[in-house]
Every structure is written in structure tokens, then in C-alpha cells.
Design a protein around this motif. Structure first.
Motif, PDB file in Angstrom:
ATOM      1  N   ALA A  23       0.831  -1.207   0.000  1.00  0.00           N
ATOM      2  CA  ALA A  23       0.000   0.000   0.000  1.00  0.00           C
ATOM      3  C   ALA A  23       0.864   1.255   0.000  1.00  0.00           C
ATOM      4  CB  ALA A  23      -0.929  -0.011   1.214  1.00  0.00           C
ATOM      5  N   LEU A  24       1.923   1.249   0.799  1.00  0.00           N
ATOM      6  CA  LEU A  24       2.820   2.405   0.831  1.00  0.00           C
ATOM      7  C   LEU A  24       3.508   2.601  -0.515  1.00  0.00           C
ATOM      8  CD1 LEU A  24       4.461   1.932   4.359  1.00  0.00           C
ATOM      9  CD2 LEU A  24       2.815   3.690   3.682  1.00  0.00           C
ATOM     10  N   PHE A  25       3.935   1.498  -1.115  1.00  0.00           N
ATOM     11  CA  PHE A  25       4.597   1.556  -2.415  1.00  0.00           C
ATOM     12  C   PHE A  25       3.642   2.088  -3.487  1.00  0.00           C
ATOM     13  CE2 PHE A  25       6.959  -1.147  -5.823  1.00  0.00           C
ATOM     14  CZ  PHE A  25       7.489   0.025  -6.353  1.00  0.00           C
ATOM     15  N   SER A  26       2.426   1.510  -3.524  1.00  0.00           N
ATOM     16  CA  SER A  26       1.462   1.915  -4.552  1.00  0.00           C
ATOM     17  C   SER A  26       1.009   3.355  -4.359  1.00  0.00           C
ATOM     18  CB  SER A  26       0.255   0.973  -4.549  1.00  0.00           C
ATOM     19  OG  SER A  26      -0.419   1.005  -3.308  1.00  0.00           O
ATOM     20  N   THR A  27       0.876   3.795  -3.101  1.00  0.00           N
ATOM     21  CA  THR A  27       0.496   5.178  -2.831  1.00  0.00           C
ATOM     22  C   THR A  27       1.575   6.145  -3.303  1.00  0.00           C
ATOM     23  OG1 THR A  27      -0.815   4.524  -0.896  1.00  0.00           O
ATOM     24  CG2 THR A  27      -0.158   6.833  -1.039  1.00  0.00           C
ATOM     25  N   THR A  28       2.831   5.770  -3.054  1.00  0.00           N
ATOM     26  CA  THR A  28       3.952   6.601  -3.509  1.00  0.00           C
ATOM     27  C   THR A  28       3.973   6.703  -5.029  1.00  0.00           C
ATOM     28  OG1 THR A  28       5.269   5.948  -1.588  1.00  0.00           O
ATOM     29  CG2 THR A  28       6.459   6.886  -3.466  1.00  0.00           C
ATOM     30  N   VAL A  29       3.774   5.563  -5.685  1.00  0.00           N
ATOM     31  CA  VAL A  29       3.762   5.546  -7.156  1.00  0.00           C
ATOM     32  C   VAL A  29       2.605   6.390  -7.683  1.00  0.00           C
ATOM     33  CG1 VAL A  29       3.387   4.093  -9.191  1.00  0.00           C
ATOM     34  CG2 VAL A  29       4.906   3.318  -7.364  1.00  0.00           C
ATOM     35  N   TYR A  30       1.442   6.286  -7.024  1.00  0.00           N
ATOM     36  CA  TYR A  30       0.278   7.061  -7.473  1.00  0.00           C
ATOM     37  C   TYR A  30       0.538   8.561  -7.330  1.00  0.00           C
ATOM     38  CZ  TYR A  30      -4.568   8.566  -8.010  1.00  0.00           C
ATOM     39  OH  TYR A  30      -5.714   9.177  -8.455  1.00  0.00           O
ATOM     40  N   ALA A  31       1.184   8.950  -6.213  1.00  0.00           N
ATOM     41  CA  ALA A  31       1.504  10.365  -6.017  1.00  0.00           C
ATOM     42  C   ALA A  31       2.494  10.849  -7.073  1.00  0.00           C
ATOM     43  CB  ALA A  31       2.074  10.573  -4.617  1.00  0.00           C
ATOM     44  N   LEU A  32       3.487  10.013  -7.380  1.00  0.00           N
ATOM     45  CA  LEU A  32       4.476  10.386  -8.395  1.00  0.00           C
ATOM     46  C   LEU A  32       3.860  10.446  -9.791  1.00  0.00           C
ATOM     47  CD1 LEU A  32       7.583   8.292  -7.270  1.00  0.00           C
ATOM     48  CD2 LEU A  32       7.310  10.777  -7.150  1.00  0.00           C
ATOM     49  N   SER A  33       2.831   9.632 -10.011  1.00  0.00           N
ATOM     50  CA  SER A  33       2.232   9.589 -11.342  1.00  0.00           C
ATOM     51  C   SER A  33       1.665  10.941 -11.745  1.00  0.00           C
ATOM     52  CB  SER A  33       1.142   8.513 -11.403  1.00  0.00           C
ATOM     53  OG  SER A  33       0.048   8.856 -10.566  1.00  0.00           O
ATOM     54  N   LEU A 164       4.746   4.490 -15.216  1.00  0.00           N
ATOM     55  CA  LEU A 164       5.720   5.571 -15.080  1.00  0.00           C
ATOM     56  C   LEU A 164       6.956   5.315 -15.934  1.00  0.00           C
ATOM     57  CD1 LEU A 164       5.613   6.465 -11.263  1.00  0.00           C
ATOM     58  CD2 LEU A 164       4.332   7.450 -13.165  1.00  0.00           C
ATOM     59  N   VAL A 165       7.427   4.063 -15.956  1.00  0.00           N
ATOM     60  CA  VAL A 165       8.611   3.723 -16.740  1.00  0.00           C
ATOM     61  C   VAL A 165       8.351   3.980 -18.220  1.00  0.00           C
ATOM     62  CG1 VAL A 165      10.083   1.831 -17.517  1.00  0.00           C
ATOM     63  CG2 VAL A 165       9.525   2.055 -15.094  1.00  0.00           C
ATOM     64  N   ILE A 166       7.194   3.542 -18.713  1.00  0.00           N
ATOM     65  CA  ILE A 166       6.860   3.726 -20.130  1.00  0.00           C
ATOM     66  C   ILE A 166       6.786   5.209 -20.482  1.00  0.00           C
ATOM     67  CG2 ILE A 166       5.029   3.431 -21.854  1.00  0.00           C
ATOM     68  CD1 ILE A 166       4.374   0.754 -20.496  1.00  0.00           C
TER      69      ILE A 166
END
Length: 210
Positions: A23-33, A164-166
Motif C-alpha cells: 500500500a505504501l509503495f502503490s500510494t507513492t507511485v500514485y503520487a508520483l504519477s 511511469l517507466v513507459i
């Protein structure tokens, strides 16, 4: 192949740690997105995409609710995950048919276009977004149903990271809301396909229990 685990085989502490981490990882990725989407396109394009994505997610809440029923099945002895999987797919197809059918009704489509950021060119991409969103919801619930409740957050994180990578690798290629939607649809369907192949659980027609 991922083996089917019974609820009694799930270590709650270990599952909680894995779920929290995901959840922490996915939340961070979502914020960065949000930052990445705006950087590779424009804040306006990113805002339009998020408006559409959130709208689609809200409209599909009933499917998410039904698919979450699958998560309970893994801890119930004597229940058939395949049967509930089949029921979930039947409901999802029916709900999607009714919801997406709204695009066919000209007055409703015109109202949507005139009152929101929705545009005629987004009809097909949004339809694909709804289908891919539904597929990922069901895949996450299916994985939880067979005894891997923490996997859902990691599936979300993996999907977000791929997006994000793409976008970063092909910076400048994707410039419109439709482009962003296509990237999201592609990654969601790719991740969903991997998950379904890994669990190898086929939907089945429920049978009457004696």
C-alpha cells in the motif's frame, strides 16, 4: 502456477506487513504519477486524465463491491472460488454493457461532452479504460480469494510503476489524455494477463448445493 491456499494457512501478521508495504509503495507511485503525467504532457492533459480515471472508478464501484466477495471465499471451506469467479464475470459484463451503452444514447453523450472535459475522441479510449479497470479489479480479488490477500496492493504498485517507466522512457510521445489512457489500458491488461495465467483459475457456472 500459484497454489490455492486455505484461510487457515494465511499468517495474519505476515500478510499485514506485506499489505502495508504494498500500500505504501502503490500510494507513492500514485503520487508520483501525477507529477510525471504533468511533466511528460501538460498539467491540463494530466488533469483531464485523472478526472476521467476517477469518474470511471466511481462508476465501476458496484463491480468492485461484487468482486470483493471473492476475497472472502478463500477462507471458506467447501466454497468454490471458480463459481464465484464466474458470477463476478457475469455481473461485470452485464454492468459494463448497461453502463457503456450510455455512450450510444446521443442526448446522454452530448450532455456528458457539454458539461465535462469529456470529448468525442475519448469514447473508445474510455471504453477500453473501463474494461481494463474491471479486469484488474477482478484479478486482484481473485488472487486474494485463493489465499494471497496482500498481493492486490503489489499488483497495483507494479501496474503503476510500469506506467511511469513507459511514460519516462517515451517522453514526448504521449501528449494527449487519450495517449495516457492507452498507456494505462495497456499496462493494466498486461498485468491482468500475467496474474490470470499465474493463478490458473477458470470461471465456472455455480451448481446447486445439496
Amino acid at each position: 502456477m500459484v497454489s490455492h491456499r486455505d484461510g487457515s494457512e494465511i499468517n495474519l501478521l505476515d500478510s499485514s506487513i506485506r499489505t502495508t508495504g504494498g500500500a505504501l509503495f502503490s500510494t507513492t507511485v500514485y503520487a508520483l504519477s501525477g507529477i510525471v503525467y504533468a511533466a511528460v504532457t501538460t498539467p491540463s492533459v494530466a488533469g483531464t486524465y485523472f478526472f476521467i480515471a476517477i469518474g470511471v472508478a466511481l462508476i465501476l464501484r458496484p463491480i468492485k463491491g461484487v468482486s470483493q466477495t471473492l476475497q472472502k471465499i478463500g477462507s471458506e471451506q467447501g466454497e468454490s472460488v471458480s463459481a464465484y469467479f464466474g458470477l463476478t464475470i457475469i455481473f461485470a459484463l452485464g454492468y459494463l454493457g448497461i453502463t457503456l451503452g450510455g455512450f450510444i444514447i446521443a442526448p446522454l453523450r452530448r450532455l456528458l461532452i457539454e458539461s465535462t472535459v469529456f470529448a468525442p475522441s475519448l469514447v473508445t479510449p474510455v471504453t477500453l479504460l473501463a474494461i481494463s479497470t474491471t479486469s484488474l479489479m477482478i484479478a486482484q480479488s481473485l488472487v486474494a480469494a485463493i489465499g494471497y490477500p496482500s498481493a492486490g496492493t503489489w499488483i497495483t504498485a507494479t501496474k503503476g510503476t510500469l506506467q511511469l517507466v513507459i511514460l519516462l522512457v517515451f517522453d514526448g510521445v504521449f501528449t494527449t489524455p487519450a495517449d495516457l489512457i492507452i498507456v494505462v489500458v495497456g499496462t493494466r491488461l498486461f498485468v491482468t494477463g500475467i496474474v490470470i495465467m499465474a493463478v490458473r483459475t477458470a470461471p465456472a457456472v455455480p451448481t446447486r448445493r445439496e
